[in-house]
Design an enzyme around this catalytic site. Sequence first.
Site, short mmCIF file in Angstrom:
data_model
loop_
_atom_site.label_atom_id
_atom_site.label_comp_id
_atom_site.label_asym_id
_atom_site.label_seq_id
_atom_site.Cartn_x
_atom_site.Cartn_y
_atom_site.Cartn_z
N TYR A 1 10.49 51.68 -8.33
CA TYR A 1 11.32 52.69 -7.68
C TYR A 1 10.87 52.75 -6.23
O TYR A 1 9.74 53.13 -5.95
CB TYR A 1 11.13 54.06 -8.33
CG TYR A 1 11.60 54.19 -9.76
CD1 TYR A 1 12.80 54.84 -10.06
CD2 TYR A 1 10.85 53.68 -10.81
CE1 TYR A 1 13.24 54.97 -11.36
CE2 TYR A 1 11.28 53.80 -12.13
CZ TYR A 1 12.48 54.45 -12.40
OH TYR A 1 12.92 54.57 -13.69
N PRO B 1 20.07 59.41 -12.63
CA PRO B 1 19.31 58.42 -13.41
C PRO B 1 17.91 58.13 -12.87
O PRO B 1 17.17 57.37 -13.50
CB PRO B 1 20.20 57.18 -13.32
CG PRO B 1 20.98 57.33 -12.06
CD PRO B 1 21.21 58.80 -11.92
N TYR C 1 7.66 61.23 -17.12
CA TYR C 1 8.38 59.96 -17.27
C TYR C 1 8.37 59.49 -18.73
O TYR C 1 9.40 59.02 -19.24
CB TYR C 1 7.76 58.89 -16.37
CG TYR C 1 8.65 57.69 -16.19
CD1 TYR C 1 9.64 57.66 -15.21
CD2 TYR C 1 8.52 56.57 -17.02
CE1 TYR C 1 10.48 56.56 -15.07
CE2 TYR C 1 9.35 55.47 -16.88
CZ TYR C 1 10.32 55.47 -15.90
OH TYR C 1 11.15 54.38 -15.77
#
Length: 394
Positions: A201, A293, A385
């Site tokens: 990410y 998302p 997460y």
Amino acid sequence: MKTKVAIIGAGPSGLLLGQLLQNAGIDNIILERQSGSYVLSRIRAGVLEQGTVNLMREAGISDRMDSEGLIHDGIELVFDGRRVRIDLKELTGGSSVLVYGQTEVTRDLMDARDASGGTTIYEVANVQLHDVNGSAPYVTFEKDGETTRLDCDYIAGCDGFHGVSRKAIPAEVLTHFERVYPFGWLGLLSDTPPANEELIYAHHERGFVLCSQRSITRSRYYLQVPLTERIDSWSDDRFWEELKRRLPKEVAENIVIGPSLEKSIAPLRSYVVEPMQYGKLFLVGDAAHIVPPTGAKGLNLAASDVKALYEILKLVYRDGRTELLARYSQISLRRVWKAERFSWFMTNLLHEFSDRDAFDKRMQRTDFHYYTTSEAGLKTIAENYVGLPYEPIE
């Protein structure tokens, strides 16, 4: 027709709920307005929390997932070119995530449904919910030009944001919470090996980027783009060039270029409706909430709704615990809002916002530095997460 639980929608949440109920001896019928092949064609996320994996195993549909899914013990975050690995397993005491595409999850659920003899009726039209706040709810639908009535004890609305289930609740009963983000994700799927063993990410001044995957031979990449972008403006060459530009050099050099199997642009939004139940109607998944998302929470949040409703219905039919029905919304919403918070946090941490001033940008950079250098910050990211624990139904 008659059943105990009428399930509206044959996406993964409806199919998973149906399979769990079927295994518990609770009869159910699933209604779906699209064809089975259309449902399978939807390209969606592929990161499963530990809780979702455990729920799939409990439903007895984990063989292919366990053999083909990729266990990931960590993820990488990038800001200003600085790469930080979040060791999920170490920071959470042993938890991890599993990369296994939602299309494959749906396929496994469909196969299990067929094998169990459960009834799924595809390509139904004009689905309407009746007397959901009364003693005898029922559903009417059209199939092949004929109207059928389905009597039931309870209705599970698993038919997504645009479905009929939420609309069956009086408007004055519902409160809507929404945040629409000023950008979308341009996604590309390709049969190329991933750029990295774990997901990346990355924040970049040109916009966010995600390096994801579906298998060791299939990659999924995303670029932050303005909502005004058109998909036909993005050739494969332009996508690959922009992707490499936003990644650290050593990652960009690992990108294997190939033709796209699918390209699409998805807007980002946060949405929650309260309550998630009305009478004998229970909203599940996207029918009640949507998350950006960035936190990998969409399918996993739907699975947690399924878990709560399944456990409640099991106790209702086994022990007559009907008082538990009124707790579904409260239990689900506590987890929903925590997932919304994490997805909102990750979105704000890693995306570029055109309206941010110099102070906002400094705060964003400082947030990244704090959360990736503090043990408490790293644990916060990791535990969210991999997925927060399910609330017990007692």
